[in-house]
Design a protein around this motif. Structure first.
Motif, PDB file in Angstrom:
ATOM      1  N   ARG A   1     -28.700 -34.839 -56.620  1.00 46.16           N
ATOM      2  CA  ARG A   1     -27.235 -34.702 -56.654  1.00 46.16           C
ATOM      3  C   ARG A   1     -26.801 -33.284 -56.303  1.00 46.16           C
ATOM      4  O   ARG A   1     -26.179 -32.593 -57.096  1.00 46.16           O
ATOM      5  CB  ARG A   1     -26.710 -35.112 -58.026  1.00 46.16           C
ATOM      6  CG  ARG A   1     -26.973 -36.553 -58.315  1.00 46.16           C
ATOM      7  CD  ARG A   1     -26.402 -36.984 -59.639  1.00 46.16           C
ATOM      8  NE  ARG A   1     -26.972 -38.272 -59.988  1.00 46.16           N
ATOM      9  CZ  ARG A   1     -27.424 -38.578 -61.198  1.00 46.16           C
ATOM     10  NH1 ARG A   1     -27.324 -37.718 -62.190  1.00 46.16           N
ATOM     11  NH2 ARG A   1     -27.948 -39.761 -61.418  1.00 46.16           N
TER      12      ARG A   1
ATOM     13  N   HIS B   1     -21.595 -35.260 -54.322  1.00 49.01           N
ATOM     14  CA  HIS B   1     -21.952 -35.235 -55.740  1.00 49.01           C
ATOM     15  C   HIS B   1     -21.179 -34.185 -56.528  1.00 49.01           C
ATOM     16  O   HIS B   1     -21.032 -34.297 -57.735  1.00 49.01           O
ATOM     17  CB  HIS B   1     -23.448 -34.947 -55.910  1.00 49.01           C
ATOM     18  CG  HIS B   1     -24.310 -35.926 -55.221  1.00 49.01           C
ATOM     19  ND1 HIS B   1     -25.019 -35.606 -54.083  1.00 49.01           N
ATOM     20  CD2 HIS B   1     -24.577 -37.220 -55.482  1.00 49.01           C
ATOM     21  CE1 HIS B   1     -25.681 -36.669 -53.678  1.00 49.01           C
ATOM     22  NE2 HIS B   1     -25.436 -37.663 -54.508  1.00 49.01           N
TER      23      HIS B   1
ATOM     24  N   PRO C   1     -23.760 -43.080 -50.798  1.00 49.31           N
ATOM     25  CA  PRO C   1     -24.406 -43.551 -52.021  1.00 49.31           C
ATOM     26  C   PRO C   1     -23.825 -44.894 -52.465  1.00 49.31           C
ATOM     27  O   PRO C   1     -22.638 -45.168 -52.267  1.00 49.31           O
ATOM     28  CB  PRO C   1     -24.071 -42.459 -53.049  1.00 49.31           C
ATOM     29  CG  PRO C   1     -23.663 -41.264 -52.248  1.00 49.31           C
ATOM     30  CD  PRO C   1     -23.096 -41.798 -50.971  1.00 49.31           C
TER      31      PRO C   1
ATOM     32  N   GLU D   1     -28.175 -41.995 -49.822  1.00 48.07           N
ATOM     33  CA  GLU D   1     -28.590 -42.819 -50.963  1.00 48.07           C
ATOM     34  C   GLU D   1     -29.286 -41.991 -52.040  1.00 48.07           C
ATOM     35  O   GLU D   1     -29.624 -40.838 -51.829  1.00 48.07           O
ATOM     36  CB  GLU D   1     -29.482 -43.969 -50.489  1.00 48.07           C
ATOM     37  CG  GLU D   1     -28.735 -45.060 -49.774  1.00 48.07           C
ATOM     38  CD  GLU D   1     -27.748 -45.829 -50.643  1.00 48.07           C
ATOM     39  OE1 GLU D   1     -27.750 -45.667 -51.895  1.00 48.07           O
ATOM     40  OE2 GLU D   1     -26.964 -46.593 -50.085  1.00 48.07           O
ATOM     41  N   SER D   2     -29.518 -42.628 -53.173  1.00 44.88           N
ATOM     42  CA  SER D   2     -29.981 -41.936 -54.376  1.00 44.88           C
ATOM     43  C   SER D   2     -31.470 -42.080 -54.652  1.00 44.88           C
ATOM     44  O   SER D   2     -31.905 -41.820 -55.760  1.00 44.88           O
ATOM     45  CB  SER D   2     -29.212 -42.473 -55.582  1.00 44.88           C
ATOM     46  OG  SER D   2     -27.825 -42.391 -55.369  1.00 44.88           O
TER      47      SER D   2
END
Length: 164
Positions: A26, A31, A55, A99-100
């Protein structure tokens, strides 16, 4: 120019450290910037270009199905708390742009079952459980299994970890 602005918004800094869990990733503008500003840029950019790399939680917030970015972070963190305590699960930080990351159950890869791709847990905006599991497999990627949130994942982990 909007494309460039969006790609910079999701880009991780060059000095980003290795990530052991989603919270370590993040570091991008999406973020850290004010959530309403992030959402406004996402909507402007996606209105022109169609689906953008973003995300899962941002797509869910933009659709009105997830309350906030913080709630998305909390969901990711709770999955991390659950899976880091269990043997065999590893966090994979190099997911698609924006993406995370995701989690892989390493014993399901190249075990007795011979699968070349391990069981994988990913966050998703496809449904309001926010978690999909891709079963261990070889060849064509199977349909993801929708999981009913963290409680659903916790209750089904034995099933998912049984494939070795």
């Amino acid at each position: 120019m909007l494309d460039l602005e969006w790609s910079q918004a999701i880009e991780l800094p060059r000095f980003a450290l290795p990530a052991d869990r989603p919270g370590d990733l993040r570091q991008a503008w999406v973020h850290r910037a004010a959530e309403d500003v992030v959402l406004a840029l996402y909507r402007r950019a996606s209105g022109l270009e169609g689906p953008l790399p973003a995300p899962w939680w941002l797509r869910a917030v933009a659709s009105g199905r997830l309350e906030s970015r913080e709630l998305g972070f909390r969901i990711e963190d709770r999955i991390a708390q659950l899976l880091t305590r269990r043997p065999g699960w590893e966090f994979v930080p190099w997911a698609a742009d924006g993406e995370s990351g995701y989690w892989e159950f390493m014993p399901s890869e190249r075990g007795k079952s011979g699968h070349s791709i391990p069981t994988t847990v990913v966050n998703t905006d496809r449904h309001d459980g926010w978690i999909d599991v891709l079963p261990a497999h070889s060849g064509t990627t199977p349909e993801p299994i929708p999981v009913a949130g963290l409680a659903g994942l916790r209750s089904r982990l034995g099933e998912f970890e049984a494939v070795r």
